[in-house]
Scaffold this motif. Structure first.
Motif, PDB file in Angstrom:
ATOM      1  N   SER A 185       0.817  -1.219   0.000  1.00 24.29           N
ATOM      2  CA  SER A 185       0.000   0.000   0.000  1.00 24.29           C
ATOM      3  C   SER A 185       0.851   1.270   0.000  1.00 24.29           C
ATOM      4  O   SER A 185       0.345   2.356  -0.279  1.00 24.29           O
ATOM      5  CB  SER A 185      -0.941   0.005   1.206  1.00 24.29           C
ATOM      6  N   GLU A 206       2.707  -8.085   1.006  1.00 22.45           N
ATOM      7  CA  GLU A 206       1.335  -7.990   1.498  1.00 22.45           C
ATOM      8  C   GLU A 206       1.272  -8.414   2.957  1.00 22.45           C
ATOM      9  O   GLU A 206       0.640  -7.762   3.773  1.00 22.45           O
ATOM     10  CB  GLU A 206       0.409  -8.854   0.636  1.00 22.45           C
ATOM     11  N   ARG A 222      -3.571  -1.900   9.512  1.00 21.89           N
ATOM     12  CA  ARG A 222      -4.465  -2.770   8.744  1.00 21.89           C
ATOM     13  C   ARG A 222      -5.037  -3.898   9.598  1.00 21.89           C
ATOM     14  O   ARG A 222      -6.041  -4.511   9.223  1.00 21.89           O
ATOM     15  CB  ARG A 222      -3.744  -3.321   7.513  1.00 21.89           C
TER      16      ARG A 222
END
Length: 379
Positions: A185, A206, A222
């Motif tokens: 991200s 990820e 997250r």
């Protein structure tokens, strides 16, 4: 605020023994953006020590000129525990002697502890929710156990870093080109950092696995989803990266000056420091599961057939492992080849290796089925 230096005492491991962290602060306490930098979390990795040594006077000059918009916290060395570990004249600073393991693994997942301090949930207002989570994270760090020397040390580092906008953890590889790891991200930020510091390899993950220091700080954003109402609207408000400044022996003033200048330019680009924000376009990133980690199935003497920085083809010979016990040296070699076409960017610094040792890394452009997600570059 002028440049200040303070020392934080760490829990003493034994009578008559003292350790401390040295903290350099620049800018204004509480100002945004906040940047946290540290070097040598793995205490045997020293290029970052040189880079931050050169960065301190640069930041001091910028601070005196009133150019620092945010707050910058810099630890010129992060791990005095590891720096004190010597064995037979060598410093094996990657693992703690007390059995706690790798200094950059198994940092705490603070998401559940922070969630407990937000019973009312989030509001959907990005600015307000970001501030709420940062305050909750500081409370979660304050609640951490400090029973052991390692526990206390970890809590001190996290207390300085956990509410930062940028967490830059400076490491190095064994023999390598400069490269960095971060969450997918944050690809755009990582590309700017790479452009500013002339870093040829950006690796995106990820789920890195291992709970490294940078992921402890960045990943909690997250991981709040499902723990607090409306957490799915949270931004990834902390850019955490592991910055690998080449290899262990690449410690000199030329590299140090260059790396410090790159970090300065990055902070200017991120508007932490006032300056020329010229456009920075970094290299196209690689995904972590596009990196072939080449392992030696047998132990022996290794002879490399490709060089760091070379672009290799799939199936190309990277190295040979020589069985020095063989009766016939001409038949004693096992070939190691790349399973992808890409950039050969890192290799082990040992030349007598053990069976199962990871000896080389090649970053390519195709997903590799044999790579395991959540295992960093260790499987």
């Amino acid at each position: 605020m002028s440049h200040t230096v303070e020392k934080i005492a760490l829990k003493s491991p034994a009578p008559g023994t003292e350790r401390f962290l040295t903290i350099h602060r620049f800018g204004t306490i509480g100002a945004r953006p906040k940047v946290y930098l540290q070097a040598a979390l793995h205490a045997d990795e020293w290029p970052g020590l040189m880079a931050l040594n050169h960065l301190i006077p640069m930041l001091d000059h910028a601070d005196k000129a009133g150019r620092i918009v945010g707050e910058i916290i810099l630890l010129p060395y992060a791990n005095p525990i590891g720096l004190d570990q010597r064995l037979g004249g060598a410093m094996p600073g990657r693992y703690s002697f007390d059995g706690a393991g790798n200094f950059n693994r198994n940092w705490p997942d603070l998401s559940a502890a922070a969630a407990a301090h937000i019973p009312q949930g989030f509001t959907g207002n990005t600015g307000q929710d970001t501030a709420t989570l940062r305050a909750a994270l500081l409370q979660a760090v304050a609640d951490l156990s400090t029973r052991t020397e390692i526990d206390h040390w970890r809590a001190q580092l996290l207390g300085l870093s956990i509410d930062a906008d940028y967490v830059i953890d400076v490491h190095c590889d064994q023999e390598s080109q400069a490269h960095l790891y971060c969450h997918i991200s944050h690809a755009d930020i990582a590309k700017r950092m790479a452009a500013a510091g002339d870093i040829p390899v950006v690796l995106l993950e990820e789920e890195a696995g291992g709970f490294s220091f940078d992921d402890c700080n960045a990943g909690v954003w997250r991981r709040m989803t499902g723990l607090v109402d409306q957490a799915e609207s949270l931004p990834m408000a902390c850019y955490g990266c592991t910055l690998e400044l080449r290899g262990k022996d690449d410690v000199n003033d030329v590299f140090g000056q260059k790396d410090a200048a790159g970090l300065m330019q990055f902070m200017i680009a991120e508007r932490v420091i006032q300056g020329d924000t010229s456009n920075l376009e970094g290299p196209e990133p690689y995904r972590l599961d596009e990196v072939d980690v080449i392992y030696a199935e047998t132990g022996g003497l290794i002879a490399y057939k490709a060089e760091i920085g070379e672009y290799v083809q799939e199936g190309q010979l990277i190295a040979e492992v020589i069985d020095i016990t063989a009766s016939d040296p001409l038949t004693a070699r096992t070939q190691l080849v790349s399973r992808t076409a890409g950039l050969f960017f890192a290799r082990i610094d040992l030349r007598l290796i053990s069976a199962g040792e990871g000896v080389a890394k090649v970053a390519g452009r195709k997903l590799l089925e044999h790579r395991k997600k959540g295992a960093l570059l260790e499987a």
